[in-house]
Design an enzyme around this catalytic site. Structure first.
Site, short mmCIF file in Angstrom:
data_model
loop_
_atom_site.label_atom_id
_atom_site.label_comp_id
_atom_site.label_asym_id
_atom_site.label_seq_id
_atom_site.Cartn_x
_atom_site.Cartn_y
_atom_site.Cartn_z
N LYS A 66 60.02 -59.95 -63.50
CA LYS A 66 61.09 -60.52 -62.80
C LYS A 66 62.21 -60.26 -63.67
O LYS A 66 62.20 -60.42 -65.21
CB LYS A 66 61.03 -61.88 -62.79
N SER A 141 62.84 -67.83 -55.69
CA SER A 141 63.56 -66.70 -56.15
C SER A 141 62.93 -65.44 -56.89
O SER A 141 63.62 -64.25 -56.58
CB SER A 141 64.64 -66.93 -57.37
N SER A 165 60.31 -71.30 -57.39
CA SER A 165 60.50 -69.76 -57.17
C SER A 165 59.38 -68.90 -57.43
O SER A 165 59.34 -67.70 -57.13
CB SER A 165 61.43 -69.26 -58.31
N1 GLN Z 1 65.34 -72.78 -54.59
C1 GLN Z 1 65.26 -73.57 -55.89
C2 GLN Z 1 66.75 -73.38 -56.42
O1 GLN Z 1 67.58 -72.59 -55.70
C3 GLN Z 1 64.24 -73.04 -56.95
C4 GLN Z 1 64.70 -71.78 -57.47
C5 GLN Z 1 63.86 -71.36 -58.63
O2 GLN Z 1 62.78 -72.08 -58.80
N2 GLN Z 1 64.50 -70.54 -59.79
O3 GLN Z 1 67.03 -74.00 -57.43
#
Ligand code: GLN
Length: 448
Positions: A66, A141, A165
């Site tokens: 990532k 994400s 994410s």
């Molecule tokens: N969707 C969640 C957020 O926007 C989790 C994102 C993540 O785990 N990086 O914070």
């Protein structure tokens, strides 16, 4: 593709040929899973493998990383214009580990900007498409990592999980994704979004593969003060007491699928009174930490640079106005507000108190059960553009964020399809009981 299938391919045609074909596949793909492809270095390592010079547990295996995990000499953008040209001078701990075990880092994957999102739609580089339906999102994400694994554009991948994410895109792309216990995997080199919530974790097409890469990345690292110093070794364990968290949320069709799979097991049920606080608590804490973390992007030391230097404060505003996307700006503003004098007690401290209630609920639950289960996501993968307002998007994290607030490990397991779209089940374990999660996943694999 599973690791053993990759190894068969390499035996048949050699690593160089296999990696060349993989890179071709990435270059032709419509998914937009990668921000950067490490073509030359990947081919060089593949050749080394064929010459017998690349050794280790992951020797010759293509791994996608990532793009919020630093890679020395390779651009690391967090999918933000702010870091468009940022080339780290050091490797993250997990990247050092991958390299030391002979892995081939094939590229850096697309994601929501700084990890802020659930669909990869906030990426500066454009949305990642779902391999099962190109009009739908791959989740977020870590959408690029999940789509890459699911579409044979990588064999293994790393993601990061602050509030779901890893698990969300794993669920939407029909693969396994694990958020480890807080402190099992070093965060050194993970560009922070919300430090108290996030962990780096693996994504793969099988339990064995997931365990294999987790063994490599887990373990002691003095450079992360929250690192537990523990190693991870995969060992099957008995999982006897299974609890369904009754008040976790999902659409009727997802719930039906979930209970259809669970009907193969004996289980108890439990209700979490504190669950109703988890989304509010998570978003206040995550945004507060983000507002502080993102203050480092000032366009001076690194980050987007703007040539119009008037006064320092104008300069900072301009750099940030140009460099950050809408969702990131929204979170910096909300987070700064929650931390400001007069509101700190009302929002941030209250969120911390709710966090403690959630931790207590989990403690009680693990006195009764070995693992807790729920659907990973409340719905099937969304259409691109379907979630119009931020609040609707935030609500999609309802089942995943409690785990991060408590620092527990959780795994998303693919349990089948509805109308051709993948569905995931989330299994949550007590601290450092990753082996129970993986063992449970194996039983599921055999039962569906
Ligand atoms: N969707 C969640 C957020 O926007 C989790 C994102 C993540 O785990 N990086 O914070």
């Amino acid at each position: 593709m599973k690791v053993f299938e990759w190894k068969n391919l390499v035996d048949e045609k050699g690593c160089f040929e296999a990696v060349s074909e993989l890179i071709d596949r990435i270059e032709r793909s419509k998914l937009n899973a990668y921000i950067t492809i490490c073509k030359d270095e990947a081919l060089r390592l593949a050749r080394e493998y064929d010459r017998g010079n690349l050794k280790g547990k992951l020797a010759g295996i293509p791994v996608a990383v990532k793009d919020n995990i630093t890679t020395k000499g390779i651009r690391t953008t967090c999918a933000s214009k702010m870091l468009l040209n940022y080339i780290p001078v050091f490797d993250a701990h997990v990247v050092e580990k991958l390299k030391s075990e002979g892995a081939i880092i094939i590229g850096k994957t697309n994601m929501d900007e700084f990890g802020m999102g659930t669909t990869t739609e906030t990426s500066y580089f454009g949305v990642v498409r779902n391999p099962y339906d190109l009009d739908r999102v791959a989740g977020g994400s870590s959408g690029g990592s999940a789509a890459a694994v699911a579409n044979d554009e990588a064999v293994l991948a790393l993601g990061s999980d602050t509030g779901g994410s890893i698990r969300c895109p794993a669920s939407f792309c029909g693969i396994y994704g694990l958020k480890p216990t807080y402190g099992l995997v070093s965060r050194y080199g993970l560009i922070p979004y919300a430090n108290s919530l996030e962990q780096i974790g693996p994504m793969a097409e099988s339990i064995e593969d997931l365990a294999l890469i987790l063994e490599v990345i887990a373990g002691r690292d003095e450079r992360d003060s929250t690192n537990s110093g523990r190693d991870f070794i995969f060992r099957e364990e008995k999982v006897e007491r299974i609890g369904i968290i009754k008040n976790m949320d999902a659409s009727e069709e997802v719930m039906n699928k979930f209970y259809e799979v669970m009907s193969n097991f004996e289980y108890g049920e439990i209700e979490f009174p504190s669950l109703k606080y988890s989304l509010a608590s998570y978003y206040i804490i995550a945004m507060s930490e983000a507002s502080s973390n993102l203050a480092r992007y000032d366009g001076v030391r690194y980050g987007h640079f703007s040539p119009f230097l008037t006064s320092w404060s104008d300069y900072y505003s301009r750099v940030r106005a140009e460099g950050f996307g809408m969702e990131v700006k929204r979170r910096i503003m909300l987070g700064s507000y929650a931390l400001s004098a007069g509101y700190y007690g009302k929002y941030y401290l209250k969120a911390l108190r709710a966090r403690t209630l959630i931790i207590e609920d989990f403690k009680k639950a693990f006195a009764k059960f070995d693992v807790l289960v729920s659907p990973t996501m409340p719905s099937l993968p969304f259409r691109i553009g379907e979630l119009k307002d931020p609040l609707t998007m935030y609500k999609m994290d309802v089942n995943t964020v409690p785990v991060n607030l408590a620092g527990l490990p959780a795994l998303s397991i693919p349990i089948g399809f509805i109308r051709g779209l993948p569905v995931g089940m989330q299994v949550i374990g007590n601290y450092f009981e990753e082996n129970k999660l993986l063992s449970f996943a194996k039983i599921i694999e055999e039962n569906i």
